[in-house]
Motif scaffolding. Sequence first.
Motif: not given
Length: 321
Positions: A243-253
Motif C-alpha cells: 500500500g501507500q504508507n511506505v518509504s522506499i530505500l532504492s539503489f539508484k532508481d
Amino acid sequence: MRATISNSVLDATEFLNRGKLVAIPTETVYGLAANALNADAVVQIFETKNRPHFDPLIVHVASPEHVAALATDISAAAQMLMEKLWPGPLTIVLRKRESIPHIVTSGMDTVGVRMPDHLLTLELLRTLDFPLAAPSANPFGYISPTSAQHVDEQLGDCIPYILDGGECRIGVESTIIDCSQPIPTVLRLGGTSVEAIQELIGEVHVNALSTSSPKAPGMLHSHYAPRKPLVVGNIHELLHQHGQNVSILSFKDSFHNFRNIRLSETGDLHEAARNLFAAMRKLDADHHDIILAEFVPDYGLGRAINDRLKRASYKGSLINE
Ligand code: AMP
Ligand code: MG
C-alpha cells in the motif's frame, strides 16, 4: 552528564587511560572503545550497548607488529592479509594469547584483530600503550553509527567522550576472516571484498549467513536492524502488497510519489555502502509504517550491502533461511 564531542586525541587518551569508554571514528562505522587489556573497562562496553556476553569484541591495533603480542600461530595467509590490506576494513581472527581478557573474546580461544584506516584513531592507537576493544557504537542489534551525531543520539547520555572524525568513508562494518583454521573462512561480509582477499591468498570459504556457529554473533540473522519493518524485494511488487504508507530505500532508481532515498544515483556500490546506514536511520525516524528496499548487484561491496539488508529485514521477513 552528556558526552563531549570533539576531535582532541589527547582528551580521548585521558579518558581511555582512566578506564573509561570513548566512541572512536573508523573508516567502517564508529566504535565504542575501551582498553582491551582491562576487563573492568571492557565490561562497560557490554553494559552500555546492552550487548550479550556471548558476542566477542574486535581488538584494534596501531600496526601489524602489535598483533604478535595478542595472538599466536599467525599463518602466512594472515600475515599477507595484514601486510597488503591493513589499515583497512578487514578483521582477522587468530588464536589468542593470555594477555587478552576472556570477556573480550566471550571466552573463546580466538581473537579478532584489525588496524582501522582513520587518521585520528590511528594517532590515538599510537599514543596509547594498549590496544582498543571496540564493537560498533550503537545499542545491540540496531543500525551501526556512521557519524558522531548518530553515536550521540543513542549513547550520548552514557559515555563521556565522542572523538569526532567526520562521516565514515566505507560505511559498513569490516569483513571478518577466520585465519585460525587451515582454510581461511569469511565469517562476515563487509568493507573488504571477498574478491580482494582471494586475489591475495586464493580460495577462501564464505560462511557469512549462518546461525549455526555461536562463535560469530555478527552473523545473527536479525542485526543492524531498524525498529520498523523493512522488507526487501522488487519494489514495484512490494508496492502492490504494502500500500501507500511506505518509504522506499532504492539503489539508484527514483520513486517520485514516495518518500524515497536512493543509495547511489550513479549506481556506485562504494557510495551506496557509505549511505546505507544513515539512510536506514532517516527512514526509521519518519512516520511511514514500512521501509521497502531492494538488493544491489551482488559483487564486491554489494555483497556486504545485501547482507545488511537481509539482516535488517529479518523481523518483517521475506527471507526464508
Ligand atoms: P561489531 O564490531 O559490533 O560488529 O561486533 C564484532 C563482531 O566481530 C562480533 O559480532 C563477531 O561476529 C565478530 N568477532 C569478534 N571476535 C571474533 C572471534 N574471535 N571469532 C569470530 N568472530 C568474532
Ligand atoms: Mg555491531
